[in-house]
Design an enzyme around this catalytic site. Structure first.
Site, PDB file in Angstrom:
ATOM      1  CB  THR A  59      -0.978  -0.025   1.202  1.00  0.00           C
ATOM      2  OG1 THR A  59      -1.851   1.102   1.109  1.00  0.00           O
ATOM      3  CG2 THR A  59      -0.289  -0.014   2.552  1.00  0.00           C
ATOM      4  CB  SER A  60       0.966   4.217  -2.207  1.00  0.00           C
ATOM      5  OG  SER A  60       0.726   3.466  -3.356  1.00  0.00           O
ATOM      6  CD  GLN A  61       4.973   7.050  -1.137  1.00  0.00           C
ATOM      7  OE1 GLN A  61       4.664   5.892  -1.425  1.00  0.00           O
ATOM      8  NE2 GLN A  61       5.889   7.712  -1.784  1.00  0.00           N
TER       9      GLN A  61
END
Ligand code: SAH
Length: 210
Positions: A59-61
């Site tokens: 999951t992205s920042q």
């Protein structure tokens, strides 16, 4: 002692990344990221970094997700499609920004976990579907906005077909070495590149047959 809520740190990270849209910042403040990651990753939720989520996905920042959502300029009335549900975190943010969210995930295990995560935080306007998101989600089309959360060399045609006229589509476009986040606008059934937002590195969008 109760742990401090991590969301203020994530709001600060989103601001530092240039996000000013108050609705997006409020969404980041409202969604508890800890509900979307495994127990062992919880101590990292206040860090503005990607987190592994299983099935070799991440999951992205949060600041990047917030920038992506801000660039869609949602006003709360839209029906939105997300391709690549992952944890459901981005879909939870979208649920605060749009009227109805459809999100498609190819791994049934991730989709099921995302459903549980979304239920835990009380998001009732998000519909999680298992399938090949390169095909979009025809039963709910057309969408005023589509967000592709995995890297692709080109925007799949079914997504173009399911975008409402004047709708916005955001996708990380490029090869496995890196992509550019591009925003498109649909006009007369065609996509027009509108803005290159930022260089990014996403996990690949994997079509069913590929
Ligand atoms: N938005 C997510 C993170 C997405 S990571 C979050 O907030 O956590 C990218 C996701 O896209 C992964 O879960 C991956 O399994 C999924 N994916 C890759 N190819 C796909 C496809 N063709 N259809 C649907 N999902 C896909």
């Amino acid at each position: 002692m109760r742990r401090r809520s991590p969301e203020p740190a994530l709001v600060a990270a989103a601001r530092a990344a240039g996000v000013t849209d108050p609705r997006v910042l409020e969404a980041v403040a409202a969604v508890p990221r800890a509900a979307f990651v495994s127990r062992s990753a919880r101590r990292h939720v206040d860090e503005d970094r990607p987190i592994p989520i299983g099935e070799q996905q991440t999951t992205s920042q949060p600041s990047l997700i917030a920038s992506m959502l801000a660039s869609l300029h949602l006003d709360g009335h839209e029906r939105v499609l997300e391709v690549g549900t992952g944890t459901g975190y981005e879909a939870a943010l979208l649920s605060h920004l749009a009227a109805e969210v459809h999100t498609v995930e190819r791994y049934a295990s991730l989709a099921q976990q995302a459903r549980e995560n979304l239920a835990e935080v009380g998001c009732t306007n998000v519909h999680v579907h298992v399938g090949d998101g390169t095909q979009g989600w025809p039963p709910a089309a057309p969408f005023e906005a589509i967000i592709v959360a995995a890297a692709t060399s080109q925007v799949p045609q079914p997504l173009v077909d399911q975008l409402a006229d004047g709708g916005r589509l955001l996708a990380p476009v490029g090869g496995s070495g890196g992509q550019e986040l591009i925003r498109y606008v649909a006009r007369d059934g065609q996509l027009h590149e509108d803005r290159r937002i930022v260089p990014v590195r996403f996990v690949p969008l994997v079509p069913e047959r590929g």
